[in-house]
Every structure is written in C-alpha cells, then in structure tokens.
Scaffold this motif. Structure first.
Motif, short mmCIF file in Angstrom:
data_model
loop_
_atom_site.label_atom_id
_atom_site.label_comp_id
_atom_site.label_asym_id
_atom_site.label_seq_id
_atom_site.Cartn_x
_atom_site.Cartn_y
_atom_site.Cartn_z
N ARG A 154 53.46 -16.62 28.07
CA ARG A 154 52.90 -17.90 28.49
C ARG A 154 51.78 -17.71 29.50
N CYS A 155 51.92 -16.73 30.38
CA CYS A 155 50.99 -16.61 31.49
C CYS A 155 50.00 -15.46 31.35
N ASP A 156 50.35 -14.41 30.65
CA ASP A 156 49.44 -13.32 30.34
C ASP A 156 48.65 -12.84 31.56
N GLY A 157 49.36 -12.20 32.46
CA GLY A 157 48.70 -11.66 33.66
C GLY A 157 49.49 -12.06 34.87
N GLY A 158 48.86 -12.82 35.77
CA GLY A 158 49.56 -13.31 36.94
C GLY A 158 50.56 -14.37 36.56
N VAL A 159 51.78 -14.25 37.07
CA VAL A 159 52.85 -15.19 36.72
C VAL A 159 53.12 -16.10 37.91
N PRO A 160 53.65 -17.30 37.67
CA PRO A 160 53.96 -18.21 38.78
C PRO A 160 55.24 -17.79 39.50
N ALA A 161 55.50 -18.41 40.62
CA ALA A 161 56.69 -18.10 41.40
C ALA A 161 57.94 -18.76 40.84
N THR A 162 57.76 -19.72 39.96
CA THR A 162 58.86 -20.40 39.30
C THR A 162 58.53 -20.52 37.82
#
Length: 828
Positions: A243-251
């Motif tokens: 879903r994020c392909d690289g940096g991911v969110p904290a949640t």
C-alpha cells in the motif's frame, strides 16, 4: 502590487492543490507523513529465504534517501524544525543501516545530530517527557549500543538519560500487571521493551488483531514477526508495504475518513476554505451520512479510544458549524464510561489532542446540552495540566481566548505561523502529521492568500480614511477616532468573499455610530441632541450646524449611497427603511442622554429595551445583509420587526459592553445593566451583579448560536446569519476581558498583524523522493509467495531474551535471538 496577477497565481496553486487533494485517484495515505521510526523497523526484517538481505528493500532505500540535511530522521514541525520524535526515529534508522552495513556517512551524520541536539530537544519538554518517549527512546539507546553504535552523552545530558531509564522502569513496573489499558498497552511497544521484560510468544499471538497486526503498529508488528514468524503478521506487513511502497505510516490501516476530516479542518484553519467550497462540502456531506449511520462509523477499542474520540469530536465540530443536525451524544459518549474517563485522566498527555478537540467542540453548545458542558469542564481540567505535547502553545491559546472572541483573519495567521500546524492526531509515538510536501504547499498557498487579503485591506483602509477625513468625522475634536478600529473589525471577522462594498458600508456605519454616540454622551446639549434626533426623523438637516450638521450630512451621504447600490442591484428602493433604522438608533441615544442628564433611573426592562437598540448592531448588519447572496429581504429592515437572531445579537452586544464599561459609566453618572442590578438588589455586591449578567450572556449566546447554525430557528439566509455571528465575535473581542475599543493602544498589535506586518513562516522542507527504479520489476510480495516456496523454519523463543532478530546464518530462518548486554554509555 498587481493584485490581479497575485490573484491569478493563487488560483493556479488552488487548482493544483484541488487535483492533488480531491481528485478521484488521490490516495489519502499520501497526505500523512511517513514514520521514519516504523519504516526503519520494517527495514530491519531479514528475508527468511536470504537472511543476509532485508525483506523490504524499499523501506531500507527510504531510510537511505530520506535523511534530513542536519542528519535526523523523523518528524519536523510545520517550519521544518526537528521535534523530540526525531531522537528515537534517528536511532532506529541508524540501527537499520548498521544492521545491513550500508549508509556509513548517514550513520555518522545521524549520530552527530543525536549528540548535538538531544539535550536541546529534551529541554524543550519542560521536564514533562511523554510516556511513549520514556519507553521508546531508552529501548533504541539499548539496541543501538548492543549493535556497536557508540553513543556519547555529555555530562549535562547523562542525568537526563539516566532519568529516562528510571522513568521507563517505573512505567514497566506499574503497568505490567495492569488489568486495563492506561493508553496504549505496553505490548504495543514490543520492539522497544527491554530484554528483562518477559513476554512469551503465546502472549504476542493472543494480542494480534484480526488483520495480523499488533495494535495496528507497523514497528511492533515487525518485532512480533521477527519473534514468532507468524504468517498473519507477515500478511499484514506485506499488505502495508504494497500500500505504501517505501515510507510507512505509524498506524496501519489508517482511518481514511479521519484523514479527510483533518484535511478539511486544515483548510479552514489556514484560511483556505473559500477556495475549496464544493470539495469541503462533498467531504462533510459524506461524513455526515456515515456519522448518522453508526454501523459504518468506527467503534472505539481499548487502544484506539484517543483516535476515536478525536474523530468524533472533530466531526461534531465541523458538521455542526456547517449546519448539520448532530447530537452531542456522538462525541460525549466517553462521559458514560468510568473506565474510559479514568484512562483519559491517567494519561492526559496521550489524550491531549483528543481533549483539545472535545474542548473545541464544546464551543458550539446549544441551550440544554448539559453533557457538552460537562465534557468541556472535563477537557479543560486536563488541558490545564503541564504537558510536553507539541500542541501546548495551541492549548494555551484555546484556554486563554474564547472562541467567540476570535477574529478569523487573525486565527488564520496564528495557524499559518504555528510551528505545529501540521500535527493532526495522536499516534503511538506522538502525532500523525501532514506530509512535508503537502504541508509546505498548503502553507505557501495560505501565506499568499493572507498577504493578498492584507493588500486589499490596506487599500480599502486608505480609502476609508480619506472618506472619514473628507466628511470631517476624523477630526471632530471630541470622543474617539475609530476609523482604523472599525475597518479592522469588519475586515478581520469575515472571510474575503464578502465584497468590498459590504466591508466599506459596515465600516462607515461603525465610524458614524461611534462619532454620533460620543456626541450624545459627552458633547451635545439636550437641545442640540433633540434637534439632531428630530432632523434624522424627518431626514432634513434644516436648522443644524456644527457637529450636528457634520454627522447628519455624512449619514445622509452613506444612506443614499447604500440605497443607490441596492436599487441598481435589486431594482427596489430601500431608502425609507434605512432612514427609519437610523432614526430608531438616534432616538435610543437621545433617550439614554435624557436619563443621564435629568437623573432618571429606568427599570432593567426599560434599560435593556433601549440599550439593545443603542448598541446599534442591527444598524450594522441588516443593511449589509441586503447585499449578500442570497440577500436579506428588505422587509427585515423595518424597526420592531427584527427576527429573534437579530434581537439576540442586540442584547448580547449590549451586555458585553456593559460588563466592561460599568466603571467608566458609573464615573460619568450613567447607568447600565450591571449598575442597575445593584440598585434593584441592594444586598448584592458588584461580583454578584457581574455574575448575574454573565449568566444571561452565557444562556443567550447558546440560544443565538442555535439560531445561526441550525435551520428552522430563523428564516434569514445562511450568509446573513453568519454575518450576525461575525458581528457578535467582534463585540466579544472588543469587550472580552476589558474595553479594548476605548483603548488607544491595546488593539495596535492586532491591527498591524491583520493589515500591515508580513506573515512570518519558516521554510518547511519537502521530503526527498526515491530515484525512479530501473531494470526488471520486483516480484510482487504476497503471503502465498512467501509461505509456498521452500524456506528454512522460523525460530520462536522466549521473549525474555529478545530484542530483535538478526540473521546469524542462512540455515536458521529469521536468525538467532541475542540477549542484550548490560548497556555501557560513554559519558564524556
């Protein structure tokens, strides 16, 4: 400045932002800043089939390419300044790079940042370190030392660091056997807990969510996967990376509706909503449909109470402010749950953004909504506690200045200049923030829009000053010269779509009201005042001279100017209505002058009936409302036939003035409601009288707000009702804690900030982007591709010896777990 070219450049940027934020193919996740901390933890996971390689190369690449120039990773405020969140995030990224023996220069820069900034950032917490930081930072220090990273703490820092370790130990001892969550449970910080904190594999698996995550935390789930090899954890991580392909969110997953609500709220706070009217209306309409359908509205779990309460109170605030019929039950539900109230009180730091939203929602209280008043008191008590929250300056502003006393133009400036305006809502380690790229664009647009307004306002004020001088109103030789104050008030209380004609007619009316009121109060004799009042009644200046003639001529010019514009636009003549309106106001001034000069004492009812008219708010808002779209019917200009909303405005403005002016009026031998209450209640003291008037004010403001925001209480068009609200906010601002209108200095700073002083904003730094990949496309990551191909077995172990899984050899799957050595810090 060429205003047309500036306006064109603003519109160009608005169109660009509409495409980026509201197009059908935009991804709400892209609005949220990636978490360097959580991305680093995914970068640490070894490929179970090639343990010498990371499972998620794109996460490792993100770490390599997203180090800031000063050496940090992690959250920066809206002006690009590192926050306390950068300390554990930077250590986590250093650990990830050290694990794979890459980015030596990045590691050195990161360590230099830690050593140079740790003491400063910790000092900014004012000795109130957040719970999450006391858990996470020591864990990252331990892990960094365990993998050979040399941390150097200077003497002035070592006490702070050791205190953090002591605080963590206290938290672990206190919460280990807790029956209820005291915000996020300790297991949600699995990756940062020390080896001495015993957790077994079964305990981890028992707490996995249905999506395979550990409390929707990517970092904790990464640690859980390395500890257990659980296929559900892996499925969650693969879904996250795809879903994020690289940096991911904290949640993950995030509440996409909450993201949209936050974006709409951000547009309003920065003064940009006027450019995104249809887009924000569409979002709020969809939110309202879901808000009323509780089956589609998320329900809070123990560990998501803060986020849910934040969302519910924000939705209530935005929906009610825009006329939707929403019940207080939709966000006051927490009051009915003692365990949740205890949870909030015991963790006020973690719940600070949720409580701030609850407090803001309480501004919009209607009559009889006692649960909102209870929620307000509860939130206020917690917000008044010392905090290290990034929002502490905003909290101080919210507690210091009532919402009714805030002018939107200056509120927009405050948010544009606020360093933490990109903070959205609380997460595991501090706050979700707008992505740097988007925050930077929104702030740039907001600055341009604000400075465009300033240019417009400056030109109009110069024109108004010429008008006031030409008609002799600015040099009467008595009373208050309030040309600038009058214009500042109308310009700052309304958004720019109100056109120049409306601002100018309201400002001119306010100038005339001030001059005429002062003439009646301090200059004219009873004969002069009677002659002027009679002249206004017959609308003929015959027999007038001096100040009376100047006031009448300026008034006549203004009324004819307004009537001519209305005739051209609407094809109807309203000059008689306007004349009657002004006569009613002059007659009320004459009545009050008679009382003062002959020593007559009216009853409270008599005083209020006259005082509501003499405050002249209706004389300001009703003529201007005729030019709004849709406009006020001209029949509403007739005296005595005003709607309840107008009468409430008149009463509230009078009482606000009375509370702050009673000392001055007592010295001048005049009466007002505060002084009359004392005369009618000899046993009362001045504080009793003020409390009596404030109680009426509180009740009437709730009633007034209901008339403004809800359909069915007033037949006036919505723009007219909102102009009434703007007028009330001006009076609340002038008479909130003192009589600022009569002060010659107290308003100067606000006036300069609204019209003259350029806005002050630091440069936020856009996130660096990974270089475009070339060559063969990577294999798609799926759960089946990992569990269906040959691989070595996954090792499980007692978590009493765990910190992180390192690849020891190609034959042991995820690798052996090591026991953390005793940490030796190097104190210089």
């Amino acid at each position: 400045m060429d205003l047309s070219s500036v306006q064109s450049s603003i519109q160009s940027l608005v169109n660009e932002m509409k495409e980026e934020m509201f197009s059908s193919n935009c991804d709400p996740y892209s609005f949220i800043s990636a978490s360097a901390y959580d991305t680093a933890w995914l970068a640490m996971i070894p490929d179970p089939h090639q343990p010498s390689q990371p499972m998620f190369n794109n996460c490792l690449d993100w770490v390599l390419y997203n180090q800031e120039d000063e050496g940090s990773w992690g959250e920066h405020d809206a002006h690009g300044v590192p926050t306390i969140e950068c300390l554990p995030a930077t250590l986590a990224c250093i650990i990830a790079l050290k694990k794979w023996n890459v980015g030596t220069l990045c590691i050195e820069k990161g360590l230099a940042f830690i050593h140079a900034n740790m003491e400063k950032l910790l000092r900014e917490t004012n000795n109130h370190v957040p719970r999450w930081f006391a858990i996470v930072f020591p864990g990252m220090v331990e892990l960094a030392c365990a993998v050979g990273v040399r941390l150097v703490f200077f003497p002035r820092s070592n006490g702070v660091v050791l205190e953090l370790f002591n605080t963590r130990q206290q938290i672990l001892e206190k919460e280990k056997d807790a029956d209820t969550f005291q915000s996020l449970p300790l297991l949600s910080y699995l990756e940062a807990l020390p080896a001495s904190y015993e957790i077994d594999e079964d305990d981890i698996i028992k707490h996995l969510s249905s999506d395979g995550s550990l409390f929707q935390s990517p970092s904790a789930t990464a640690s859980a996967f390395m500890a257990t090899g659980n296929k559900h954890c892996l499925a969650y991580l693969l879904s996250l990376v795809q879903r994020c392909d690289g940096g991911v969110p904290a949640t993950y997953p995030m509440d996409e509706e909450l993201i949209k609500l936050c974006m709409v709220n951000q547009l309003f706070r920065l003064g940009l909503a006027e450019h995104f009217v249809h887009e924000t209306e569409d979002v709020l309409a969809q939110v309202y449909r879901n808000y009323m359908n509780q089956e589609s509205w998320a329900k809070p779990r123990n560990y998501s109470v803060a986020a849910q309460l934040f969302k519910d109170s924000l939705a209530f605030q935005l929906l009610r402010m825009h006329g939707y019929d929403v019940s207080s039950d939709n966000f006051c539900w927490f009051l009915e749950h003692g365990d949740i109230r205890d949870q909030i009180e015991n963790n006020h730091e973690y719940f600070s953004s949720a409580m701030l939203n609850v407090y803001r929602a309480s501004y919009l209280t209607f009559s009889g909504e006692y649960d909102i008043q209870e929620a307000r008191l509860f939130a206020k008590k917690l917000l008044e506690k010392p905090t290290s929250s990034s929002l502490r300056k905003v909290v101080e502003h919210e507690l210091r200045v009532p919402w009714f006393a805030r002018l939107v133009h200056l509120e927009h400036r405050m948010w544009i200049e606020e360093r933490d305006s990109n903070v959205l809502w609380i997460r595991k380690a501090s706050s979700h923030r707008l992505s740097c790229h988007l925050a930077d664009k929104l702030v740039r647009l907001a600055v341009r829009s604000y400075e465009f307004r300033q240019s417009v306002y400056k030109n109009e004020l110069e024109e108004l000053q010429r008008w006031s001088k030409d008609w002799g109103l600015s040099d009467m030789g008595f009373g208050r010269e309030k040309t600038t104050y009058s214009y500042f008030a109308i310009a700052s209380c309304c958004s720019l779509p109100y056109d120049s004609d409306i601002r100018m007619m309201v400002a001119k009316s306010a100038i005339l009201i001030t001059v005429a009121d002062d003439f009646f109060d301090m200059e004219g004799s009873l004969i002069q005042l009677k002659d002027l009042t009679d002249a206004v009644q017959r609308w003929d200046s015959k027999g007038l001279s001096g100040h009376s003639k100047i006031i009448f001529d300026a008034l006549d010019n203004l009324v004819r100017e307004i009537a001519k514009k209305y005739l051209q636009q609407q094809g109807r003549d309203i000059i008689n209505n306007l004349q009657d309106l002004w006569y009613e106001t002059f007659a009320s001034w004459f009545t009050e002058s008679m009382w003062g000069k002959i020593g007559s004492i009216p009853s409270m009812d008599e005083y209020l009936e006259t005082g509501m008219t003499s405050i002249a708010t209706h004389t300001l808002v009703l003529p201007a409302s005729c030019f709004l779209n849709p406009s006020l019917p001209n029949s509403e200009l007739r005296p005595v036939q005003y709607q309840s909303i107008t009468k409430l405005l008149m009463l509230i403005a009078r009482l606000l003035n009375d509370v702050q002016s009673y000392r001055k009026e007592k010295d001048e031998g005049k009466l007002n409601s505060v002084l009359l209450y004392l005369k009618e209640n000899p046993e009362a003291d001045i504080q009793d009288s003020i409390a009596f008037v404030r109680e009426i004010l509180d009740k009437k403001k709730k009633e007034f707000l209901q008339h403004v925001l809800m359909d069915g209480y007033s037949d006036l068009p919505k723009p007219c009702k909102h102009l009434h609200l703007s007028c009330l906010k001006v009076f609340q601002m002038f008479f909130n804690s003192s009589n600022r209108y009569d002060s010659s200095t107290e308003m100067l700073q606000d006036i300069n900030k609204a019209i003259y002083i350029p806005i002050e904003v630091g440069n936020s730094k856009p996130m660096k982007h990974l270089p475009r990949q070339t060559g063969p496309k990577k294999e798609s990551l799926t759960i089946n591709s990992y569990f269906n191909r040959p691989s070595k077995h996954y090792m499980s172990r007692s978590l009493a010896t765990r910190q992180i899984s390192w690849p020891a050899s190609r034959d042991n799957g995820l690798g052996k777990m090591f026991i953390l050595p005793k940490i030796r810090f190097c104190f210089t």
